[in-house]
Write an enzyme that holds these catalytic residues in place. Structure first.
Site, PDB file in Angstrom:
ATOM      1  N   ASP A  50       0.849  -1.149   0.122  1.00  0.00           N
ATOM      2  CA  ASP A  50       0.106  -0.073   0.095  1.00  0.00           C
ATOM      3  C   ASP A  50       0.948   1.195  -0.028  1.00  0.00           C
ATOM      4  OD1 ASP A  50      -2.975   0.993   0.466  1.00  0.00           O
ATOM      5  OD2 ASP A  50      -1.444   2.152   1.665  1.00  0.00           O
ATOM      6  N   TYR A  55       3.257   9.605  -0.596  1.00  0.00           N
ATOM      7  CA  TYR A  55       4.281   9.189   0.354  1.00  0.00           C
ATOM      8  C   TYR A  55       5.718   9.052  -0.350  1.00  0.00           C
ATOM      9  CZ  TYR A  55       0.257   6.613   2.393  1.00  0.00           C
ATOM     10  OH  TYR A  55      -0.962   6.177   2.966  1.00  0.00           O
ATOM     11  N   LYS A  80      -2.465   5.716  -4.601  1.00  0.00           N
ATOM     12  CA  LYS A  80      -3.692   6.906  -4.477  1.00  0.00           C
ATOM     13  C   LYS A  80      -3.350   8.254  -5.326  1.00  0.00           C
ATOM     14  CE  LYS A  80      -3.504   4.704   0.310  1.00  0.00           C
ATOM     15  NZ  LYS A  80      -2.455   4.761   0.878  1.00  0.00           N
ATOM     16  N   HIS A 113      -7.480   9.490  -2.380  1.00  0.00           N
ATOM     17  CA  HIS A 113      -6.868   9.523  -0.856  1.00  0.00           C
ATOM     18  C   HIS A 113      -7.643  10.134   0.416  1.00  0.00           C
ATOM     19  CE1 HIS A 113      -2.582   9.278   0.762  1.00  0.00           C
ATOM     20  NE2 HIS A 113      -3.310   8.999   1.743  1.00  0.00           N
ATOM     21  N   LEU A 195      -2.570  -0.476  14.026  1.00  0.00           N
ATOM     22  CA  LEU A 195      -2.012  -0.590  15.411  1.00  0.00           C
ATOM     23  C   LEU A 195      -2.217   0.741  16.085  1.00  0.00           C
ATOM     24  CD1 LEU A 195       1.122  -2.541  14.137  1.00  0.00           C
ATOM     25  CD2 LEU A 195      -1.003  -3.566  14.641  1.00  0.00           C
ATOM     26  N   ILE A 233      -3.313  -3.147   6.820  1.00  0.00           N
ATOM     27  CA  ILE A 233      -1.941  -2.971   6.384  1.00  0.00           C
ATOM     28  C   ILE A 233      -1.101  -2.207   7.121  1.00  0.00           C
ATOM     29  CG2 ILE A 233      -2.727  -2.696   3.853  1.00  0.00           C
ATOM     30  CD1 ILE A 233      -3.217   0.249   4.128  1.00  0.00           C
ATOM     31  N   LYS A 235       2.388  -1.521   9.262  1.00  0.00           N
ATOM     32  CA  LYS A 235       3.493  -0.701   8.707  1.00  0.00           C
ATOM     33  C   LYS A 235       4.797  -1.059   9.586  1.00  0.00           C
ATOM     34  CE  LYS A 235       6.542   2.931   9.012  1.00  0.00           C
ATOM     35  NZ  LYS A 235       6.729   3.734  10.128  1.00  0.00           N
ATOM     36  N   SER A 236       6.139  -1.488   9.245  1.00  0.00           N
ATOM     37  CA  SER A 236       6.891  -1.536  10.109  1.00  0.00           C
ATOM     38  C   SER A 236       8.262  -1.508   9.329  1.00  0.00           C
ATOM     39  CB  SER A 236       7.083  -2.717  10.925  1.00  0.00           C
ATOM     40  OG  SER A 236       8.315  -2.777  11.750  1.00  0.00           O
ATOM     41  N   VAL A 237       9.398  -0.985   9.805  1.00  0.00           N
ATOM     42  CA  VAL A 237      10.702  -0.884   8.948  1.00  0.00           C
ATOM     43  C   VAL A 237      11.506  -1.934   9.652  1.00  0.00           C
ATOM     44  CG1 VAL A 237      10.411   1.600   8.060  1.00  0.00           C
ATOM     45  CG2 VAL A 237      11.594   1.104  10.307  1.00  0.00           C
ATOM     46  N   ARG A 241       9.664  -7.145  13.263  1.00  0.00           N
ATOM     47  CA  ARG A 241       8.485  -6.855  13.614  1.00  0.00           C
ATOM     48  C   ARG A 241       7.612  -7.039  12.149  1.00  0.00           C
ATOM     49  NH1 ARG A 241       8.890  -0.943  16.329  1.00  0.00           N
ATOM     50  NH2 ARG A 241       8.828  -1.811  18.860  1.00  0.00           N
ATOM     51  N   ASN A 245       4.104  -9.394  12.222  1.00  0.00           N
ATOM     52  CA  ASN A 245       2.965  -8.756  11.952  1.00  0.00           C
ATOM     53  C   ASN A 245       2.498  -9.808  10.738  1.00  0.00           C
ATOM     54  OD1 ASN A 245       3.371  -6.651  13.626  1.00  0.00           O
ATOM     55  ND2 ASN A 245       3.686  -5.240  12.013  1.00  0.00           N
TER      56      ASN A 245
HETATM   57  P1  NAD Z   1       0.632   1.494  12.101  1.00  0.00           P
HETATM   58  O1  NAD Z   1      -0.914   1.442  13.164  1.00  0.00           O
HETATM   59  O2  NAD Z   1       0.775   0.500  10.977  1.00  0.00           O
HETATM   60  O3  NAD Z   1       1.502   1.503  12.859  1.00  0.00           O
HETATM   61  C1  NAD Z   1       2.990   1.500  12.556  1.00  0.00           C
HETATM   62  C2  NAD Z   1       3.792   1.805  13.766  1.00  0.00           C
HETATM   63  O4  NAD Z   1       3.441   0.743  14.645  1.00  0.00           O
HETATM   64  C3  NAD Z   1       5.255   1.506  13.645  1.00  0.00           C
HETATM   65  O5  NAD Z   1       5.825   2.676  12.952  1.00  0.00           O
HETATM   66  C4  NAD Z   1       5.836   1.113  14.871  1.00  0.00           C
HETATM   67  O6  NAD Z   1       6.107   2.272  15.538  1.00  0.00           O
HETATM   68  C5  NAD Z   1       4.655   0.236  15.469  1.00  0.00           C
HETATM   69  N1  NAD Z   1       4.705  -1.177  14.959  1.00  0.00           N
HETATM   70  C6  NAD Z   1       4.343  -1.964  13.694  1.00  0.00           C
HETATM   71  N2  NAD Z   1       4.727  -3.125  14.367  1.00  0.00           N
HETATM   72  C7  NAD Z   1       4.959  -3.231  15.620  1.00  0.00           C
HETATM   73  C8  NAD Z   1       5.220  -4.604  16.356  1.00  0.00           C
HETATM   74  N3  NAD Z   1       5.157  -5.665  15.658  1.00  0.00           N
HETATM   75  N4  NAD Z   1       5.476  -4.220  17.518  1.00  0.00           N
HETATM   76  C9  NAD Z   1       5.631  -2.923  18.216  1.00  0.00           C
HETATM   77  N5  NAD Z   1       5.435  -1.830  17.480  1.00  0.00           N
HETATM   78  C10 NAD Z   1       5.030  -2.101  16.164  1.00  0.00           C
HETATM   79  O7  NAD Z   1       0.225   2.882  11.265  1.00  0.00           O
HETATM   80  P2  NAD Z   1       0.398   3.737   9.953  1.00  0.00           P
HETATM   81  O8  NAD Z   1       1.938   3.124   9.307  1.00  0.00           O
HETATM   82  O9  NAD Z   1       0.107   4.945  10.215  1.00  0.00           O
HETATM   83  O10 NAD Z   1      -0.486   3.116   9.203  1.00  0.00           O
HETATM   84  C11 NAD Z   1      -0.353   1.578   8.270  1.00  0.00           C
HETATM   85  C12 NAD Z   1      -0.545   1.960   6.828  1.00  0.00           C
HETATM   86  O11 NAD Z   1      -1.758   2.445   6.605  1.00  0.00           O
HETATM   87  C13 NAD Z   1       0.566   3.053   6.321  1.00  0.00           C
HETATM   88  O12 NAD Z   1       1.896   2.532   6.203  1.00  0.00           O
HETATM   89  C14 NAD Z   1      -0.182   3.365   4.994  1.00  0.00           C
HETATM   90  O13 NAD Z   1      -0.136   2.746   3.984  1.00  0.00           O
HETATM   91  C15 NAD Z   1      -1.725   3.420   5.545  1.00  0.00           C
HETATM   92  N6  NAD Z   1      -2.187   4.824   5.929  1.00  0.00           N
HETATM   93  C16 NAD Z   1      -3.148   5.330   4.984  1.00  0.00           C
HETATM   94  C17 NAD Z   1      -3.597   6.524   5.247  1.00  0.00           C
HETATM   95  C18 NAD Z   1      -4.730   7.160   4.344  1.00  0.00           C
HETATM   96  O14 NAD Z   1      -4.980   8.436   4.632  1.00  0.00           O
HETATM   97  N7  NAD Z   1      -5.213   6.257   3.310  1.00  0.00           N
HETATM   98  C19 NAD Z   1      -3.140   7.381   6.484  1.00  0.00           C
HETATM   99  C20 NAD Z   1      -2.157   6.679   7.424  1.00  0.00           C
HETATM  100  C21 NAD Z   1      -1.923   5.280   6.916  1.00  0.00           C
END
Ligand code: NAD
Length: 279
Positions: A50, A55, A80, A113, A195, A233, A235-237, A241, A245
């Protein structure tokens, strides 16, 4: 032997288009790290990515997919159209630029978006999306951050229902009313910030349920989304994790545990309000 990828449930968006219910988000992944991070996600088994023009990492997502050796049909790619690109011609131009950056012939899902009601161009933008789909450049079309009134309006004015609405959704912001509207209209719910950007993982109820299953809070929250029927969806880098996930297919939350998480809803957004967000 079945691969990890085979464990991901698939949800039908159109008769011939299925989205893997668990995907990988790349919001806030810096462009110069994205190729490596996405490569890691693909090796962990994710087959749904995604991204978004906003981005600024579409090119790196495309590079990771091309370098993976996977067949194009094996990876589901969403991007998007951002807020400055609303309007029929602008949206089409923005889409072509996304395609060029991704170096693809088509994307699997293209989303508006944000509705940006202040510009009042989302219906026209949706008409452009319908044409892109008819041209075969996009397999499924949807929206993001649309409220019930925005959904009802595009359906009433174009006759075409979005396949999906990607919205903020996590244990502290569960969007029950919007999910009900989706069910009425036949729209799949996709959860962003699933999350709660990490905040949901500290909730004592989530921690307790995780411990009962010998899983982590993140796995527990992802499992909750899957059992609700959401596309999710996270996210983690961080390599561990990213794998963690994905490891969510060997346990099941009981009804009482689903109810306990349901009770955590605070109706509190982390992100912007779709009714007012412009950029
Ligand atoms: P998320 O809820 O996926 O949280 C990500 C954060 O959670 C990470 O940066 C890390 O700090 C923590 N994390 C992840 N895995 C973990 C684990 N196993 N243990 C502990 N901590 C952990 O938040 P996000 O990145 O904001 O959302 C996910 C995806 O949703 C984005 O990457 C994007 O693709 C999408 N998104 C879309 C919109 C939109 O407007 N359409 C807005 C925000 C995000």
């Amino acid at each position: 032997m079945s691969s990890p990828t085979d464990q991901i449930p698939r949800i039908s968006l159109r008769p011939d288009v299925e989205i893997p219910q668990l995907g990988f988000g790349v919001f806030q992944v810096p462009p110069d790290e994205t190729e490596e991070v996405v490569a890691r996600a693909l090796s962990a088994g994710y087959r749904h990515l995604d991204t978004a023009a906003a981005y600024r990492n579409e090119a790196a997502v495309g590079q990771a997919v091309h370098a993976s050796g996977l067949d194009r049909s094996e990876v589901f790619i969403t991007t998007k159209c951002f807020n400055d690109d609303h309007g029929r011609e602008k949206a089409k131009k923005a889409f072509k630029k996304s395609l060029e950056r991704l170096e693809l012939e088509h994307v699997d899902l293209y989303l508006i978006h944000w509705p940006v009601p202040a510009h009042d161009l989302y219906v026209e933008t949706w008409e452009a999306f319908i044409e892109l789909q008819a041209e075969g450049l996009v397999r499924a079309i949807g929206v993001s951050n649309f409220q019930p009134k925005h959904l009802q309006r595009i359906v009433a004015e174009t006759g075409v229902t979005p396949a999906i609405n990607q919205v903020e959704l996590h244990p502290h912001f569960q969007q029950a009313g919007l999910r009900h509207e989706h069910e009425q209209l036949g729209i799949i719910t996709e959860a962003w910030s699933p999350l709660g950007q990490g905040q949901a993982l500290e909730d004592p109820v989530v921690v307790r349920i995780a411990e009962a299953h010998s899983k982590t809070p993140a796995q527990t929250v992802i499992r909750w989304h899957l059992q609700l029927g959401n596309v999710v969806i996270p996210k983690s880098v961080t390599p561990a994790r990213i794998a963690e996930n994905f490891d969510v297919f060997d346990f099941q939350l009981a009804d009482a545990e689903m109810e306990a998480i349901k009770a955590l809803d605070e109706g509190r957004r982390i992100g912007p309000d779709p009714d007012t967000f412009v950029r």
